[in-house]
Design a protein around this motif. Structure first.
Motif, PDB file in Angstrom:
ATOM      1  N   GLU A  14      22.038 -57.403 -14.607  1.00 33.51           N
ATOM      2  CA  GLU A  14      23.074 -58.447 -14.603  1.00 33.51           C
ATOM      3  C   GLU A  14      22.949 -59.346 -15.839  1.00 33.51           C
ATOM      4  O   GLU A  14      23.952 -59.697 -16.464  1.00 33.51           O
ATOM      5  N   LYS A  15      21.721 -59.671 -16.179  1.00 36.24           N
ATOM      6  CA  LYS A  15      21.476 -60.515 -17.353  1.00 36.24           C
ATOM      7  C   LYS A  15      21.938 -59.813 -18.627  1.00 36.24           C
ATOM      8  O   LYS A  15      22.564 -60.419 -19.505  1.00 36.24           O
ATOM      9  N   TYR A  16      21.631 -58.520 -18.762  1.00 37.14           N
ATOM     10  CA  TYR A  16      22.019 -57.771 -19.956  1.00 37.14           C
ATOM     11  C   TYR A  16      23.540 -57.632 -20.043  1.00 37.14           C
ATOM     12  O   TYR A  16      24.118 -57.703 -21.126  1.00 37.14           O
ATOM     13  N   ARG A  17      24.200 -57.465 -18.901  1.00 37.96           N
ATOM     14  CA  ARG A  17      25.643 -57.225 -18.910  1.00 37.96           C
ATOM     15  C   ARG A  17      26.458 -58.510 -19.026  1.00 37.96           C
ATOM     16  O   ARG A  17      27.485 -58.548 -19.711  1.00 37.96           O
ATOM     17  N   LYS A  18      25.976 -59.594 -18.356  1.00 41.21           N
ATOM     18  CA  LYS A  18      26.787 -60.810 -18.280  1.00 41.21           C
ATOM     19  C   LYS A  18      26.150 -62.024 -18.947  1.00 41.21           C
ATOM     20  O   LYS A  18      26.747 -63.090 -18.986  1.00 41.21           O
ATOM     21  N   GLY A  19      24.904 -61.865 -19.438  1.00 45.88           N
ATOM     22  CA  GLY A  19      24.245 -62.986 -20.113  1.00 45.88           C
ATOM     23  C   GLY A  19      23.496 -63.908 -19.184  1.00 45.88           C
ATOM     24  O   GLY A  19      22.875 -64.865 -19.634  1.00 45.88           O
ATOM     25  N   LYS A  20      23.527 -63.639 -17.871  1.00 48.05           N
ATOM     26  CA  LYS A  20      22.780 -64.448 -16.912  1.00 48.05           C
ATOM     27  C   LYS A  20      22.470 -63.619 -15.677  1.00 48.05           C
ATOM     28  O   LYS A  20      23.145 -62.613 -15.396  1.00 48.05           O
ATOM     29  N   MET A  21      21.437 -64.032 -14.939  1.00 47.05           N
ATOM     30  CA  MET A  21      21.052 -63.317 -13.726  1.00 47.05           C
ATOM     31  C   MET A  21      21.907 -63.793 -12.556  1.00 47.05           C
ATOM     32  O   MET A  21      21.707 -64.890 -12.043  1.00 47.05           O
ATOM     33  N   ASN A  22      22.851 -62.983 -12.166  1.00 45.67           N
ATOM     34  CA  ASN A  22      23.691 -63.290 -11.021  1.00 45.67           C
ATOM     35  C   ASN A  22      22.985 -62.774  -9.767  1.00 45.67           C
ATOM     36  O   ASN A  22      23.023 -61.580  -9.467  1.00 45.67           O
TER      37      ASN A  22
END
Length: 284
Positions: free
Chosen positions: A243-251
């Motif tokens: 999630e962090k790699y894809r959206k820039g934050k840990m959802n």
């Protein structure tokens, strides 16, 4: 490796250190992926030079690191229970890629005679402080020395795969057990995140395994895969990083739902985010 059997599967970025892009090639005969270009042995250590490379540190700076180490404590107990179940009496245990030594420390306290091998000096120093003994490398160890040999998320890192599997067989006692834990690129979470899937972790992960590839690789060296076990926590951990790699934050919510679905589907199709492979000698 026969290049004629390699097909491009995915292009993946090193999100955690170099930000470089690497190819994943599919060996269709073995059903495994191979990272290309493969870093040289001189280049490879630089890809581990990050304070965020969590398996080489005992740090608990953030909520994520605290959660990681909490889950790791549970996983350590599960690993210990597994080796005690597979080996009725305490014996000799070698952990290759021992990191900061938590698993060996737990096993030592439980009565196992332990030894570690770890190439990262910082991680090894942390382990030695816990009283864990180390060998410089496996080549100096005698044949048929260990009742159990473990590689917890390490086989995917080794530069020479064929040599490493031969070494495992050489070091193992005739009735001994090998435990290999690796990510599974055929899991739901791998397919869901695609080239953002954190467990690709290029170029530190040089090889990406399926159940078929593990069976064939060890069969070739006269060893038998006897059991495949799920690592259910991995789906949630990998989803958080993805999630962090894809959206820039840990959802956290999205990651939890993806991890939950991956484990649910894994129960149906036996393709979990990561597996533990239990392997025995069939020939000596």
């Amino acid at each position: 490796m026969d290049n004629s059997k390699l097909k491009i599967y995915e292009t993946v970025k090193d999100f955690s250190v170099s930000k470089q892009t690497f190819g994943l090639y599919h060996d269709t005969k073995l059903d495994m992926l191979i990272t290309f270009p493969k870093p040289t042995e001189i280049e490879l250590p630089s890809y581990y030079e990050s304070e965020d490379y969590i398996s080489h540190t005992d740090s608990k700076r953030s909520m994520f690191e605290k959660a990681y180490h909490y889950i790791k404590t549970i996983a350590l107990k599960n690993k210990l229970a597994l080796i005690n179940e597979l080996h009725s009496g305490k014996g000799s245990l070698l952990d290759i890629g021992a990191g900061t030594g938590e698993f060996l420390n737990v096993a030592k306290q439980n009565g196992w005679k332990v030894l570690g091998v770890e190439p990262n000096q910082k991680a090894k120093e942390n382990a030695i402080k816990k009283g864990v003994p180390f060998a410089e490398n496996t080549t100096i160890l005698e044949n048929n020395s260990f009742d159990v040999v473990t590689m917890w998320h390490v086989l995917e890192h080794v530069p020479d795969l064929d040599f490493q599997i031969k070494e495992l067989k050489r070091l193992l006692k005739p009735n001994g057990t090998i435990l290999i834990a690796v990510p599974n690129f055929k899991s739901y979470d791998a397919k869901h995140y695609g080239n953002y899937w954190a467990a690709y972790d290029v170029p530190r992960h040089l090889w990406h395994f399926s159940k078929t590839s593990i069976k064939l690789l060890f069969d070739k060296q006269g060893m038998k895969l006897i059991k495949v076990l799920p690592m259910k926590f991995d789906a949630f951990y990998v989803a958080l990083l993805s999630e962090k790699y894809r959206k820039g934050k840990m959802n956290i919510i999205s990651a939890f739902l993806v991890g939950l679905k991956s484990n649910f589907l894994g129960k149906r199709n036996s393709e979990y985010s990561s597996h533990i492979y239990v392997i025995k000698n069939t020939k000596n």
